[in-house]
Write an enzyme that holds these catalytic residues in place. Sequence first.
Site, PDB file in Angstrom:
ATOM      1  N   TYR A  19      33.595  48.137  45.821  1.00 54.14           N
ATOM      2  CA  TYR A  19      33.342  48.778  44.525  1.00 54.14           C
ATOM      3  C   TYR A  19      33.118  50.275  44.708  1.00 54.14           C
ATOM      4  CZ  TYR A  19      30.814  49.914  40.193  1.00 54.14           C
ATOM      5  OH  TYR A  19      30.397  50.496  39.013  1.00 54.14           O
ATOM      6  N   ALA A  20      32.334  50.647  45.726  1.00 52.43           N
ATOM      7  CA  ALA A  20      32.068  52.061  46.002  1.00 52.43           C
ATOM      8  C   ALA A  20      33.353  52.813  46.304  1.00 52.43           C
ATOM      9  CB  ALA A  20      31.087  52.195  47.164  1.00 52.43           C
ATOM     10  N   ALA A  21      34.255  52.168  47.026  1.00 53.23           N
ATOM     11  CA  ALA A  21      35.524  52.816  47.371  1.00 53.23           C
ATOM     12  C   ALA A  21      36.334  53.127  46.120  1.00 53.23           C
ATOM     13  CB  ALA A  21      36.324  51.925  48.314  1.00 53.23           C
TER      14      ALA A  21
ATOM     15  N   GLY B 175      38.032  49.683  27.814  1.00 56.08           N
ATOM     16  CA  GLY B 175      36.841  48.852  27.975  1.00 56.08           C
ATOM     17  C   GLY B 175      35.771  49.144  26.951  1.00 56.08           C
TER      18      GLY B 175
ATOM     19  N   ASP C 250      44.656  44.240  29.500  1.00 56.00           N
ATOM     20  CA  ASP C 250      44.064  44.113  30.833  1.00 56.00           C
ATOM     21  C   ASP C 250      44.463  45.348  31.616  1.00 56.00           C
ATOM     22  OD1 ASP C 250      43.256  43.525  33.387  1.00 56.00           O
ATOM     23  OD2 ASP C 250      44.374  41.656  33.571  1.00 56.00           O
TER      24      ASP C 250
ATOM     25  N   SER D  93      34.587  47.339  24.333  1.00 58.42           N
ATOM     26  CA  SER D  93      34.034  46.244  23.534  1.00 58.42           C
ATOM     27  C   SER D  93      32.581  45.922  23.860  1.00 58.42           C
ATOM     28  CB  SER D  93      34.890  44.980  23.717  1.00 58.42           C
ATOM     29  OG  SER D  93      34.814  44.516  25.060  1.00 58.42           O
TER      30      SER D  93
END
Length: 242
Positions: A150-152, A9, A57, A11
């Site tokens: 997201y937190a997990a 990631g 990806d 970029s």
Amino acid sequence: MSRLVIVTGGSRGLGLAITRSLLEAGYSVSTCSRSLGDTLPGLLEVHPDRLFWQQADIGNAASTQAFIDATVQRFGAPWGLINNAGIAREGILATLPLVEVDHLIQTNLTGAIQVARGVLRHMLSRPGGGRIINISSIIGQRGYTGLAAYAATKAGLDGLTRALAREVGRRQITVNSVAPGYLDTEMSGTLSAGQRDQIVRRTPLGRLGTAADVAPAILFLLGNGGAYITGQTLTIDGGITC
């Protein structure tokens, strides 16, 4: 040849700042992202021998492995890995579509595990150890409304850090997490003006962080100063969690 560090990631946002800092410090960098972005082409022109980019990806295992294979073919076994690639999806868990939950887990957690697994197979073959740094988040430590999934994933990265540090420590490979607070990057672009003001008020240093606040910690952990630090999560948040 300079030491090679893989940055996923790279970029934009924090990943781009890390990539730039590593190049300035003399490292070779191999990075991937779903798109090239606006800044990497210029860096590729300036550092053609030390910077490599390939579309990938991280949520796709075949795409990830192709990137790792191309990196090793060009540079050899890596010294470091910065597991930075990730996405954020906001929404109350009870109504968040399962497809969004799956995408978060596949990219932020499973993808990071797949990258670490693929890179370690080469890192373990080189003498002198290595460094793995997972970019987690204070959200994984403290939580935030609307960011449960997201937190997990970020808490999972911290768990991965601690367990993997035990697995590979005897080979002098350190594994640590860096947990940024709220950064003034594209990922915080969904915050309303009121939310940003509230965060700034709660932060002892009185501002959002920047990518430039985090990159020096990455360089420290990659260098000689980080040689005896492993299994730790370094929080960089302006004091908001203190």
